[in-house]
Motif scaffolding. Structure first.
Motif, PDB file in Angstrom:
ATOM      1  N   ARG A 151       3.152  -7.844   1.926  1.00  0.00           N
ATOM      2  CA  ARG A 151       3.652  -8.296   0.633  1.00  0.00           C
ATOM      3  C   ARG A 151       4.345  -7.117  -0.028  1.00  0.00           C
TER       4      ARG A 151
ATOM      5  N   ILE B  54      -1.231  -7.884   4.321  1.00  0.00           N
ATOM      6  CA  ILE B  54      -2.148  -8.973   3.985  1.00  0.00           C
ATOM      7  C   ILE B  54      -2.656  -9.674   5.235  1.00  0.00           C
TER       8      ILE B  54
ATOM      9  N   ASP C 163      -2.214 -15.855   0.955  1.00  0.00           N
ATOM     10  CA  ASP C 163      -2.277 -14.744   0.016  1.00  0.00           C
ATOM     11  C   ASP C 163      -2.507 -15.279  -1.388  1.00  0.00           C
TER      12      ASP C 163
ATOM     13  N   PRO D 173      -1.615 -13.553  -4.517  1.00  0.00           N
ATOM     14  CA  PRO D 173      -1.000 -12.337  -5.064  1.00  0.00           C
ATOM     15  C   PRO D 173      -1.537 -12.000  -6.446  1.00  0.00           C
TER      16      PRO D 173
ATOM     17  N   ASP E  96       2.173  -8.901  -9.525  1.00  0.00           N
ATOM     18  CA  ASP E  96       3.254  -9.268  -8.605  1.00  0.00           C
ATOM     19  C   ASP E  96       3.919 -10.572  -9.038  1.00  0.00           C
TER      20      ASP E  96
ATOM     21  N   ILE F 227       8.213 -12.666  -5.071  1.00  0.00           N
ATOM     22  CA  ILE F 227       7.362 -11.866  -4.199  1.00  0.00           C
ATOM     23  C   ILE F 227       7.966 -11.879  -2.800  1.00  0.00           C
TER      24      ILE F 227
ATOM     25  N   TYR G 109       7.804 -11.229   1.186  1.00  0.00           N
ATOM     26  CA  TYR G 109       6.896 -11.171   2.326  1.00  0.00           C
ATOM     27  C   TYR G 109       7.726 -10.908   3.574  1.00  0.00           C
TER      28      TYR G 109
END
Length: 155
Positions: A78, A90, A112, A114, A118, A124, A126
């Motif tokens: 992440r 993660i 996840d 977050p 974040d 976000i 990934y």
């Protein structure tokens, strides 16, 4: 608060079988998505959930060696800048390949939650990496894809 759909993205590194991209101990970026989560702000900032799935097809690139096995590593991060190790890992899994034979695509399934900080950024990132370490030469032969869905809410 009701479940809220936020975003769904996909990243296709290779959408079919075939390919000759050599794998090494240097992680190769095979998936990169940015999930928009701004819709969760302010009521669902702490209730965002992300589902990530992917696949990576590998194949042998040469004759089998007489030495030991090879380890294939897949990892999801992440954040970061697209370079392995710059984000928060993660999910990480290692697969040991000992005897040459039929190889099937490796599947990734990760989740996840977050942190709110974040989520407050609005998007976000990934990323999915693949690397090998060992005596058997492998190639990324496809398919190689990475998908993500973000939702928020508690009920």
């Amino acid at each position: 608060m009701a479940i809220q759909f936020l975003d769904q993205r996909l990243s296709m590194h290779n959408n079919g079988f075939g390919g000759e991209e050599p794998l090494s101990d240097l992680p190769l970026l095979i998936g990169d998505i940015g999930l928009q989560v701004v819709g969760a702000i302010p009521l669902n900032t702490s209730d965002v959930r992300v589902l990530l799935t992917g696949t990576a097809g590998i194949a042998f690139s040469g004759p089998p060696p007489e030495e030991g096995p090879t380890v294939v590593s897949l990892s999801v991060e992440r954040g970061g800048d697209g370079t392995a190790g710059t984000g928060v890992t993660i999910w990480n899994q290692q697969f040991e390949i000992e005897q040459p034979g039929v190889l099937f695509p490796i599947s990734v399934s990760a989740a996840d939650f977050p942190p709110a900080l974040d989520v407050l950024a609005g998007e976000i990132r990934y990323v999915l990496f693949i690397a090998t370490d060992g005596f058997i030469d492998l190639i990324l032969s496809g398919p190689a894809a990475f998908n993500g869905v973000a939702v928020a809410g508690t009920t």
